[in-house]
Design an enzyme around this catalytic site. Sequence first.
Site, PDB file in Angstrom:
ATOM      1  N   TYR A  18       0.839  -1.205   0.000  1.00 37.93           N
ATOM      2  CA  TYR A  18       0.000   0.000   0.000  1.00 37.93           C
ATOM      3  C   TYR A  18       0.876   1.257   0.000  1.00 37.93           C
ATOM      4  CZ  TYR A  18      -3.059   3.652   1.784  1.00 37.93           C
ATOM      5  OH  TYR A  18      -3.727   4.838   1.967  1.00 37.93           O
ATOM      6  N   GLU A  40     -11.660   5.846   4.545  1.00 39.17           N
ATOM      7  CA  GLU A  40     -11.217   6.679   5.671  1.00 39.17           C
ATOM      8  C   GLU A  40     -12.348   6.902   6.673  1.00 39.17           C
ATOM      9  OE1 GLU A  40      -8.188   7.346   6.287  1.00 39.17           O
ATOM     10  OE2 GLU A  40      -7.170   7.262   4.354  1.00 39.17           O
ATOM     11  N   TRP A  48      -5.930   1.852  10.464  1.00 40.93           N
ATOM     12  CA  TRP A  48      -5.963   1.789   9.005  1.00 40.93           C
ATOM     13  C   TRP A  48      -5.694   0.358   8.540  1.00 40.93           C
ATOM     14  CZ3 TRP A  48      -8.182   3.660   5.126  1.00 40.93           C
ATOM     15  CH2 TRP A  48      -7.700   3.459   3.828  1.00 40.93           C
TER      16      TRP A  48
END
Length: 188
Positions: A18, A40, A48
Amino acid sequence: MEKMRCGWCEKDDLYRKYHDEEWGKPIYDDETIFEFLILESFQAGLSWYTILSKRENFRKAFDDFNYKKIAKYSDEKVEELMQNPGIIRNRLKVLATITNAQKFQEVQKEFGSFSNYIWGFVDGKPIDNTPQTLKDVPATTAISDALSKDLKKRGFKFMGSTVVYAHMQATGMVNDHVKGCFLRNYNL
């Protein structure tokens, strides 16, 4: 030779991939911007990593983040999502996703694209924060505060300043790659 990366992404290969392929690279297409907004918003209060590990499940559950479809979700679809163990089953966040899809389209109509709107907060180009270490990376800024306030005024949900700043980092509106990271000068 081993690549130097921002320290937060060294947990495992998912995080490294990522970081290396997506995080901090400027995104101007509305579809991807919407995907990150939704991810988000689901991340609020969670890590996350939790969201990233469920990303493919979110894609399947939310019609590949097609905001036009999501804006029209029925109560039955909400109940279906609430039964899906592959996503975060938070009713308020699911309902916020529908609202945010509707508001997203309103912004598109007003500004020509959501990208035009959101990138307008940074004059259309990434802000380079030049952090030396992870401790130098803020959780919010005056810009994320202003953007969050404007999104909320427009009816968006789960768009606090911390969520908005994380979105700005993910979509390359700010460059928070730390000194020594091989992607540090990517946007410069």
